[in-house]
Design a protein around this motif. Sequence first.
Motif, short mmCIF file in Angstrom:
data_model
loop_
_atom_site.label_atom_id
_atom_site.label_comp_id
_atom_site.label_asym_id
_atom_site.label_seq_id
_atom_site.Cartn_x
_atom_site.Cartn_y
_atom_site.Cartn_z
N SER A 122 0.84 -1.21 0.00
CA SER A 122 0.00 0.00 0.00
C SER A 122 0.87 1.26 0.00
O SER A 122 0.58 2.22 -0.73
N GLY A 138 2.38 1.62 -3.44
CA GLY A 138 1.37 2.09 -4.38
C GLY A 138 1.09 3.57 -4.23
O GLY A 138 1.00 4.31 -5.21
N GLN A 165 -9.70 5.80 -5.87
CA GLN A 165 -8.91 4.57 -5.81
C GLN A 165 -7.88 4.66 -4.69
O GLN A 165 -7.63 3.69 -3.98
N ARG A 166 -7.29 5.82 -4.55
CA ARG A 166 -6.30 6.03 -3.50
C ARG A 166 -6.90 5.83 -2.11
O ARG A 166 -6.23 5.33 -1.21
N LEU A 218 -6.86 2.22 -1.17
CA LEU A 218 -5.50 1.76 -0.95
C LEU A 218 -4.97 2.26 0.40
O LEU A 218 -4.34 1.50 1.14
N ILE A 240 -9.79 -2.65 -0.24
CA ILE A 240 -9.12 -2.81 -1.53
C ILE A 240 -10.12 -3.23 -2.61
O ILE A 240 -9.91 -2.96 -3.79
N SER A 286 -11.18 -0.06 -4.14
CA SER A 286 -10.21 0.44 -5.12
C SER A 286 -10.28 -0.33 -6.43
O SER A 286 -10.24 0.26 -7.51
N SER A 319 -3.36 -0.10 -12.35
CA SER A 319 -3.92 0.01 -11.00
C SER A 319 -4.85 -1.17 -10.71
O SER A 319 -4.80 -1.75 -9.63
N PHE A 362 -4.36 -3.68 -7.68
CA PHE A 362 -5.42 -3.84 -6.68
C PHE A 362 -5.96 -5.26 -6.66
O PHE A 362 -6.30 -5.79 -5.59
#
Length: 166
Positions: free
Chosen positions: A17, A20, A42-43, A46, A78, A81, A145, A149
């Motif tokens: 994480s 990423g 998305q962040r 994560l 996750i 994400s 991504s 993920f």
Amino acid sequence: MQWQNYRMVSGLLFVASVIGMAFALYLEHVQGLEPCPLCVFQRLGLIGLGLISFIAVLHNPVRNGLKRAYAFLGTLSILWSAGVAARHVWLQSLPPDKVPSCGPGLDYLVDALPLKTVLQQVLSGSGECAVVDWTFLGQSLPVWSLVFFSILLIISIWQLFRKYPA
């Protein structure tokens, strides 16, 4: 085996994480790529996985119920994400005439609208989310991504359902 140790796997998820997020921040602040609203969402998932995994590492629960609780929360995080990344990949695959028009920025939406409306508008995507401005090996950032993920999701699901030693 040592690599199957609950704390070790949680640590791996935490480090992944951090890596990423470090890469996302590198692309934003060094390469100058401005994240679209879907990238920001998305962040969040994560970061959630990273925080939950970090707490699991520090706590190192003995009871299987607590191990599964941390794994469940990390999996949900996750999964968020991965779902948003899948939506992002879908938006980028649309023909140009089917792409939604660009809307106001995320800052404006958060200031002007209720959270439920912000979530609905951001997750529906906009024209800025369909722009491919970075590729590696012929694939866009949302595709990479989604791959990243998905790997973290598989590990999280395994952590959730595996047998723990008594």
